[in-house]
Design a protein around this motif. Structure first.
Motif, short mmCIF file in Angstrom:
data_model
loop_
_atom_site.label_atom_id
_atom_site.label_comp_id
_atom_site.label_asym_id
_atom_site.label_seq_id
_atom_site.Cartn_x
_atom_site.Cartn_y
_atom_site.Cartn_z
N PHE A 1 18.35 -81.27 -47.69
CA PHE A 1 20.32 -80.87 -48.02
C PHE A 1 20.77 -79.46 -47.77
N THR B 1 28.53 -84.25 -44.54
CA THR B 1 28.03 -85.38 -45.62
C THR B 1 29.07 -84.80 -46.65
N LEU C 1 27.96 -85.11 -50.00
CA LEU C 1 26.87 -85.09 -50.91
C LEU C 1 26.76 -83.91 -51.47
N LEU C 2 26.74 -83.33 -52.60
CA LEU C 2 26.49 -81.42 -52.94
C LEU C 2 27.44 -81.05 -52.32
N ALA C 3 28.33 -81.39 -51.51
CA ALA C 3 29.28 -80.60 -50.95
C ALA C 3 30.95 -80.02 -51.23
N LEU D 1 22.15 -80.56 -44.21
CA LEU D 1 22.84 -81.81 -44.20
C LEU D 1 24.62 -81.18 -44.63
N ILE D 2 24.55 -80.01 -45.70
CA ILE D 2 25.82 -79.87 -45.59
C ILE D 2 26.17 -78.89 -44.83
N GLU D 3 24.82 -77.95 -44.40
CA GLU D 3 25.61 -76.56 -43.35
C GLU D 3 25.81 -77.81 -42.21
N LEU E 1 21.45 -72.42 -48.31
CA LEU E 1 23.01 -72.52 -47.41
C LEU E 1 22.75 -71.35 -47.65
N LEU F 1 13.49 -80.51 -49.97
CA LEU F 1 14.64 -80.77 -50.64
C LEU F 1 15.84 -79.83 -50.52
#
Lengths: 377, 298
Positions: B52, B61, B63-65, B55-57, B135, B48
């Protein structure tokens, strides 16, 4: 497998708890290029933010650390409330901070070595959500304070030039006499000066800046040489740099447009300065001319309040009366320590006298802290 | 490079310490059959985190950015991890008492360790720092492909590998100590770890703006404990001992560590009875009471 069947909902639940919207809500990065993508260059001693004014909304800071220490980057609102931060920026890496910023004034900070207050810089966010509805009295307040800043910075420049000339000429008594005078103009407008975070430590940093990886320069460096060894023969380059930095800050201060809220916060910040640096004798630890600074901070605070006065009389007349009373009280307490056309040294005051000064400042700080709220009304 | 290595070490330790004590505990109490659940929890958390992080990088998104969301996520998962670890601490206590009562044969019965609890604990221990680590990893990977060389990436991976190595050493040495000493000491160690995780969670709640008082420092010993040194990284990774904690996180640390230590180390007035159901302050384990539906297929 039973475990995972339980855990996936648990994980999703944990994510949901953080109040995040579902995937796929686009804030296209290409669109975010409307001036809200900010590049930050960080090293062990510098924090270069490429823009200092943004539009309200989503901002993306790309922080590149080219120093040798691990860095952190923060965006602070008033009172050091964290709006957003990114930690663990290892040397040589870039990391992103995405943060939602409503209109207002903020501070950016890099923290090389992950400690201390960081290298601060001002950040203005304007647009949609207006901070204070501009009315005539407030507009006039900022204009009138601007005039004050202009007059003080002009005098600061003149006196710094004289001081620097005396230092370079090796004239110790003259430099000693000019030192507290030049600093008076600096201390009066200190909050404005402090909003240019990178210059403030160079001009007004105390010896502790060395611990943050900076060089010990500026007023206090020369103060140390004047009062401890009396040898200023090597201070020529330091004095030249001081003058160059002061010129730079004067130019910036005059270009800066302050908001009424900044005036109110500045008036409060000056009193905090008095309480933290002058009463303790920390600021002028070699020359002990703290009372000159004390008086200058007080005058600066009074000037900011005076500029806001017409607006305050409309909004909070009882606060104006209280401010007048407490200002008079501090001035009376300080007035006892006049010495010719200057002030007694910090070392000549007894504990009881310092306590009296401290109490009077605290009593004034209380109504001053209400000014910002009255302005924002 | 060394600075990057220390980041990997610190972030890695925060996860591996709990997991390695958990594994040692299961092996010591003859519950090796629970190990797959540990690895499932760890694996899911790693997967996970990587997902995630990616996705952020690499995508846009939301989400949690935002950093506040991530602070909040770390805070929530940390506090949840404390709940699970506290559970484990009291299993340890019971195990220690069972052994003190010369009931070795009963040990595995006394320790009805729920599989969900085991997996959940491993999952939470890793996920709370996993996202941040992912990250950092991606930004190091980008700089490696972006021409600055793969130094940071290797340093970061080396740090994480060292953390896993330390975790393994703790596990190995834990296996060598005699049984009742093991339960008492690892339990006490775990209390300090859990107090650290709670303190960390409170700090993140403050950074996310949920709790006030981020800038009211209890003390500031950055002069003595420079955060960029290796020993500071170790202390922060293992017990979250930091140089400038806020008042609130310090209060949380004390409020957790003191009562739990007292409860844990209190000797029972009478020798432990064969049926370990006489300690009212002991939280029920999931398998004995809280899981009637989960353990039986209906």
């Amino acid at each position: 497998m039973r475990t995972t069947r339980f855990l996936v909902p648990a994980a999703v639940g944990a994510l949901a708890l953080t109040g995040v919207t579902a995937c796929g809500a686009k804030d296209d990065r290409q669109d975010a290029g409307t001036g809200n993508t900010v590049k930050v260059k960080a090293t062990d001693s510098v924090c270069e933010v490429d823009v200092t004014e943004l539009d309200a909304g989503q901002a993306t800071f790309t922080v590149t650390n080219s120093g040798s220490k691990v860095n952190e980057f923060y965006v602070y609102a008033a009172g050091d409330r964290v709006m957003g931060e990114v930690e663990n920026i290892a040397p040589g890496l870039s990391r992103e901070l995405r943060v939602e910023l409503p209109a207002g004034t903020y501070e950016t900070a890099c923290k090389p070595g992950m400690s201390g207050r960081g290298i601060r810089g001002a950040l203005k966010v304007s647009g949609t959500a207006a901070t204070v509805a501009p009315d005539a009295a407030l507009t006039e307040a900022t204009a009138s304070y601007q005039r004050y800043v202009t007059s003080q910075t002009a005098a600061l420049l003149t006196k710094t030039e004289e001081f620097v000339a005396a230092v370079k000429a090796g004239d110790v008594p003259k430099a000693k006499a000019l030192y507290p005078v030049a600093r008076t103009y600096w201390e009066r407008i200190e909050p404005v000066a402090e909003s240019f975070g990178d210059l403030d430590p160079k001009i007004d940093g105390r010896e502790e800046v060395v611990e943050e990886g900076m060089e010990f320069t500026g007023f206090h460096r020369i103060e140390k040489d004047l009062w401890t060894t009396g040898d200023i023969s090597k201070d020529g380059p330091i004095a030249d740099r001081l003058l160059a930095d002061v010129k730079e800050i004067v130019a910036r201060a005059n270009a800066e447009k302050l908001t009424p809220l900044q005036l109110a916060n500045g008036a409060k910040a000056l009193l905090d300065e008095v309480a933290s640096g002058k009463i303790t004798g920390e600021e002028e630890r070699y020359s002990h001319t703290d009372l000159w600074d004390f008086n200058a901070n007080l005058e600066g605070s009074k000037a900011a309040v005076a500029a806001l006065r017409p607006a305050l009389e409309q909004r909070a007349p009882e606060l104006v009366a209280q401010l007048d009373k407490e200002f008079a009280n501090v001035e009376a307490a300080l007035g006892k320590h006049r010495d010719g056309d200057g002030w007694k040294l910090h070392t000549q005051l007894s504990k009881a006298e310092l306590k009296e000064l401290s109490d009077s400042i605290n009593a004034l700080a209380e109504p001053i802290s209400k000014v910002a709220a009255a302005v924002a009304r | 490079m060394f600075a990057t290595y220390l980041i990997g070490l610190r972030e890695g330790l925060e996860a591996t310490l709990v997991v390695s004590i958990l594994i040692a505990f299961l092996v010591k109490s003859q519950r090796r059959d629970r190990l797959p659940q540990v690895w499932a929890g760890v694996g899911l958390a790693v997967a996970l985190s990587i997902l995630f992080g990616w996705l952020i990088e690499y995508t846009s998104t939301s989400l949690l950015a935002r950093s506040e969301d991530r602070e909040l996520f770390e805070a929530v998962t940390s506090v949840a991890a404390v709940v699970f670890v506290t559970w484990m601490i009291f299993w340890m206590r019971r195990a220690a008492r069972t052994i003190a009562g010369e009931l070795r044969g009963k040990l595995s019965e006394a320790l009805a360790v729920g599989s969900l609890a085991v997996a959940g604990m491993a999952f939470l221990a890793v996920i709370r720092e996993g996202l941040e680590t992912a990250l950092i990893f991606y930004s190091a990977a980008q700089s490696a492909t972006g021409g600055t060389g793969s130094g940071p990436l290797l340093a970061l991976v080396g740090g994480i590998a060292t953390a896993v190595g330390i975790g393994f050493l703790i596990y190995r040495s834990a296996l060598r100590i005699n049984l009742s000493t093991f339960f008492t000491w690892t339990g006490a160690l775990l209390i300090l770890v859990a107090a650290g995780i709670l303190k960390y969670g409170v700090h993140d709640f403050q950074e996310a703006g949920v709790l006030p008082g981020l800038n009211d420092l209890a003390f500031d010993i950055t002069g003595v404990l420079d955060p960029s040194t290796w020993y500071a990284a170790l202390l922060a990774g293992m017990f979250n001992i930091t140089a400038a904690p806020s008042v609130l996180e310090t209060v949380a640390w004390v409020a957790y560590a003191v009562p739990v230590l007292v409860l844990f180390l209190r000797r029972p007035a009478t020798p432990a009875k064969p049926v370990p159901a006489d300690a009212p302050e002991r939280p029920a384990t999931p398998d004995t009471t809280a899981q009637p539906a989960g353990s039986r297929r209906v």
